[in-house]
Design an enzyme around this catalytic site. Structure first.
Site, PDB file in Angstrom:
ATOM      1  N   GLY A   4       0.859  -1.176   0.000  1.00 37.48           N
ATOM      2  CA  GLY A   4       0.000   0.000   0.000  1.00 37.48           C
ATOM      3  C   GLY A   4       0.897   1.228   0.000  1.00 37.48           C
ATOM      4  O   GLY A   4       1.848   1.299   0.798  1.00 37.48           O
ATOM      5  N   ASP A  37      -1.435   4.877  -6.299  1.00 34.88           N
ATOM      6  CA  ASP A  37      -0.014   4.708  -5.976  1.00 34.88           C
ATOM      7  C   ASP A  37       0.799   5.907  -6.441  1.00 34.88           C
ATOM      8  O   ASP A  37       1.857   6.194  -5.893  1.00 34.88           O
ATOM      9  CB  ASP A  37       0.522   3.425  -6.612  1.00 34.88           C
ATOM     10  CG  ASP A  37       0.021   2.232  -5.815  1.00 34.88           C
ATOM     11  OD1 ASP A  37      -1.120   1.801  -6.064  1.00 34.88           O
ATOM     12  OD2 ASP A  37       0.752   1.794  -4.914  1.00 34.88           O
ATOM     13  N   LYS A  70      -3.698  -0.131  -8.565  1.00 31.09           N
ATOM     14  CA  LYS A  70      -3.670  -1.593  -8.738  1.00 31.09           C
ATOM     15  C   LYS A  70      -4.223  -2.022 -10.095  1.00 31.09           C
ATOM     16  O   LYS A  70      -5.256  -1.503 -10.526  1.00 31.09           O
ATOM     17  CB  LYS A  70      -4.467  -2.227  -7.585  1.00 31.09           C
ATOM     18  CG  LYS A  70      -4.543  -3.740  -7.592  1.00 31.09           C
ATOM     19  CD  LYS A  70      -3.184  -4.416  -7.694  1.00 31.09           C
ATOM     20  CE  LYS A  70      -2.215  -4.013  -6.593  1.00 31.09           C
ATOM     21  NZ  LYS A  70      -0.809  -4.453  -6.892  1.00 31.09           N
TER      22      LYS A  70
HETATM   23  O1  MRU Z   1       0.597  -3.847  -4.657  1.00 32.46           O
HETATM   24  P1  MRU Z   1      -0.029  -3.097  -3.509  1.00 32.46           P
HETATM   25  O2  MRU Z   1      -0.909  -3.939  -2.662  1.00 32.46           O
HETATM   26  O3  MRU Z   1       0.992  -2.319  -2.723  1.00 32.46           O
HETATM   27  O4  MRU Z   1      -0.961  -2.038  -4.247  1.00 32.46           O
HETATM   28  C1  MRU Z   1      -1.748  -1.193  -3.452  1.00 32.46           C
HETATM   29  C2  MRU Z   1      -2.662  -0.336  -4.238  1.00 32.46           C
HETATM   30  O5  MRU Z   1      -2.697  -0.377  -5.448  1.00 32.46           O
HETATM   31  C3  MRU Z   1      -3.477   0.650  -3.463  1.00 32.46           C
HETATM   32  O6  MRU Z   1      -4.688   0.887  -4.093  1.00 32.46           O
HETATM   33  C4  MRU Z   1      -2.696   1.970  -3.348  1.00 32.46           C
HETATM   34  O7  MRU Z   1      -1.407   1.728  -2.886  1.00 32.46           O
HETATM   35  C5  MRU Z   1      -3.369   2.944  -2.463  1.00 32.46           C
HETATM   36  S1  MRU Z   1      -3.272   2.469  -0.789  1.00 32.46           S
HETATM   37  C6  MRU Z   1      -3.902   3.692   0.160  1.00 32.46           C
END
Ligand code: MRU
EC number: 5.3.1.23
Length: 357
Positions: free
Chosen positions: A55, A245, A256
């Site tokens: 995240g 992200d 994601k």
């Molecule tokens: O691969 P991850 O689980 O780190 O991806 C997380 C996401 O895509 C979240 O939607 C994003 O980091 C926002 S978290 C507040």
């Protein structure tokens, strides 16, 4: 609302206690709640790479505390400790490429260090990491309220919401971004049901988001990612709410994998798309989404399920993120305020604003 949100807080993914970092191992959730203690920044870099912590805001926070651990060790070893620390920071920066919060947090720590003498550096770095942690939590509280207000202005009745991946407490310093808005909307009586994408291949939806919502009694239903269009047609989804992200200067959003197709599907079905992210996720050095590096993860994530091989060897394409173009986004919610129908001019105006909290 702030007090009600605080009272509803159930999940905390990161702890800093007696000079040690503790992370809740997100690979094992929800079946096992295992906290791991970290003393070395190289282990935190591995934890970020392997998604023990994940995240965007959460990996920035973990990296900031890793810098504190590294500085302590390098200072104790003497010599050119600042040079050795820079190498540790580089290792952290290489852990994952897409979420800009990681680089944002490392830059803040580097700027903090540059302003300190050797005598004051360690204490100042610890303070800075704590500030990065607590201000993320504060930002989420502000965004939760702003996002819920947007939903209420649009439609003051209980409604169907759709979310993807996990942008909850687990992905942040607390409360969550997209899921923070869902929580606040639920407390305000605006949520009839949340549809949760399971989020292949890592299953952030079924393992993390669903777990967070269940603990707080938010009505939810889990579905496979490929049910999105069907769900939207059959159940009148009003809002798709996701995190980010990295957000580019023109408002394009990296999130994601699957967010883009959800955005296209939402537009076809008249559902609105809300992206919720702190300003630490906005990268004004990226003009548009094309400038954002998309992480590709291990083929095993597709060839195996829960460690069990399910198919033969084959070429695999496993991008972990995609880019949703700004023109598919109805509103970006940040702690500095909201941007409707984002574009470069509006994003620049937003970033000139001071934080609200
Ligand atoms: O691969 P991850 O689980 O780190 O991806 C997380 C996401 O895509 C979240 O939607 C994003 O980091 C926002 S978290 C507040």
């Amino acid at each position: 609302m702030r007090e009600r949100l605080l009272a509803a807080e159930k999940v905390v993914p990161i702890r800093w206690h007696d000079g040690s970092l503790y992370l809740l191992d997100q690979r094992q959730l929800p079946l096992k709640e295992h906290w791991q203690r970290f003393e070395r920044s190289s282990d935190v870099a591995t934890a970020i790479r392997d998604m023990l912590v994940r995240g965007a805001p959460a990996i920035g926070i973990a990296a900031a505390f890793a810098v504190v651990l590294a500085a302590r060790a390098r200072y104790a070893a003497g010599g050119d400790w600042r040079g050795a620390l820079a190498a540790d920071c580089q290792q952290l920066a290489e852990a994952r490429p897409t979420a800009v919060n990681l680089f944002w947090a490392l830059r803040r720590m580097a700027e903090c260090l540059a302003a300190q003498s050797d005598d004051t550096a360690l204490q100042a770095l610890e303070q800075e990491a704590l500030e990065i942690y607590t201000s993320d939590r504060e930002a989420n509280l502000v965004m939760a309220q702003l996002g819920a207000e947007v939903i209420e202005r649009d439609n003051p009745h209980p409604q169907h919401i759709y979310t993807h991946c996990n942008a909850g407490a687990l992905a942040t310093g607390g409360f969550g971004t997209a899921l923070g808005v869902v929580r606040a909307a639920h407390l305000a009586g605006l949520v009839e049901r949340v549809f949760v994408n399971e989020t292949r291949p890592w299953l952030q939806g079924s393992r993390l988001t669903a777990w967070e919502l269940l603990q707080e009694g938010v009505p939810m239903r889990l579905n496979v990612d490929s049910a999105a269009a069907h769900v939207m047609r059959e159940h009148e989804v009003r809002w798709v709410i996701v995190g980010a992200d990295r957000i580019a200067e023109n408002g394009d959003v990296a999130n994601k994998i699957g967010t883009y197709q959800l955005a296209v599907t939402a537009m076809h079905h008249g559902a609105k798309l809300m992206v919720v992210a702190p300003s630490s996720s906005i990268d004004m050095d990226c003009e548009c989404g094309d400038d954002i590096e998309i992480e590709e993860r291990n083929p095993d994530e597709l060839l195996s399920v829960a460690g069990q091989r399910i198919t033969v060897d084959m070429p695999v394409f496993n991008p972990s993120f995609d880019i949703t173009p700004a023109d598919l986004i109805d509103v970006i919610v940040t702690e500095k305020g909201i941007v409707e129908r984002p574009d470069e001019e509006k994003m620049q105006a937003l970033m000139c604003r001071k934080r609200l909290h």
